[in-house]
Design a protein around this motif. Sequence first.
Motif, mmCIF file in Angstrom:
data_model
loop_
_atom_site.group_PDB
_atom_site.id
_atom_site.type_symbol
_atom_site.label_atom_id
_atom_site.label_comp_id
_atom_site.label_asym_id
_atom_site.label_seq_id
_atom_site.Cartn_x
_atom_site.Cartn_y
_atom_site.Cartn_z
ATOM 1 N N THR A 194 12.609 -13.067 -1.713
ATOM 2 C CA THR A 194 12.187 -11.743 -2.147
ATOM 3 C C THR A 194 13.377 -11.012 -2.740
ATOM 4 N N ARG A 195 13.174 -10.349 -3.879
ATOM 5 C CA ARG A 195 14.196 -9.511 -4.496
ATOM 6 C C ARG A 195 13.538 -8.235 -5.000
ATOM 7 N N THR A 196 14.337 -7.199 -5.120
ATOM 8 C CA THR A 196 13.864 -5.969 -5.745
ATOM 9 C C THR A 196 14.268 -6.022 -7.210
ATOM 10 N N ILE A 197 13.271 -6.045 -8.092
ATOM 11 C CA ILE A 197 13.510 -6.144 -9.535
ATOM 12 C C ILE A 197 12.785 -4.978 -10.199
ATOM 13 N N GLY A 198 13.530 -4.169 -10.937
ATOM 14 C CA GLY A 198 12.927 -3.013 -11.591
ATOM 15 C C GLY A 198 12.311 -2.042 -10.610
ATOM 16 N N GLY A 199 12.905 -1.954 -9.427
ATOM 17 C CA GLY A 199 12.391 -1.033 -8.424
ATOM 18 C C GLY A 199 11.189 -1.530 -7.664
ATOM 19 N N ARG A 200 10.756 -2.765 -7.944
ATOM 20 C CA ARG A 200 9.587 -3.332 -7.255
ATOM 21 C C ARG A 200 9.997 -4.570 -6.485
ATOM 22 N N GLU A 201 9.403 -4.774 -5.341
ATOM 23 C CA GLU A 201 9.673 -5.967 -4.546
ATOM 24 C C GLU A 201 8.918 -7.149 -5.148
ATOM 25 N N ARG A 202 9.639 -8.217 -5.455
ATOM 26 C CA ARG A 202 9.026 -9.404 -6.056
ATOM 27 C C ARG A 202 9.272 -10.604 -5.150
#
Length: 232
Positions: A194-202
């Motif tokens: 899991t990573r936060t990309i563009g302010g969203r958790e992906r």
Amino acid sequence: MLQSTTSDFHVFTPEGFRDLTQRVLSPPPVAFLVADGTLGESRREPSDFDLNPELLPEAAGPGVDALQAARPAAVLIPAIARPEITLLFTQRTAHLTAHAGQIAFPGGKTEPFDVDPLATALREAQEEIGLDPALVEPLGTLDRYLTGTGFRITPVIALVSAEAKLRLDENEVADTFEVPLPFLMNPGNYQRHTRTIGGRERHFFAVPFGDRFIWGATAGILRNMRERLFAQ
């Protein structure tokens, strides 16, 4: 869940791998529009949204179908014809504006003059890593893969001569490396991250190999390859 990988070494030799792919997969398509534009009749196409379904409705904008809006692209999955097959990957250069430093297969978006996904994959592989198309034997295509960046990728598996000499486009490709096919077809080597990309958790799949971190669409395509070729 993926099944355990086969213990039959023969399928990882050039001859065995050629036989397996040609029995299981469709041949390289002669045109891009080979389906009805849906997610498929017998199988749902894999995508970056498999672990993030809530993001799919907003992927292409309000009222726009992400699948229909996706731009066609293709990648070559180069299976190097060594006694035990390896897959060849590229490491993108760090200065690129998109996907800098990431691990990928040679490939890119479809150009108007590309007659089919195979043409796109071969052209991009020649441009990116100097791979001579004469040393490439197409074996089949995997399910198209929808990315979170709006591309619908056709992966083309091909057997590549172990004698092929590469010439990297230093603007795009920092390095190439090979990974044994049995490692990549072992479901135990896949992880969820899991990573936060563009302010969203992906959420995404990854298959680390030594100090290389293969993730995102590339890992998703590999996982689909495993399911198509080896799932019982």
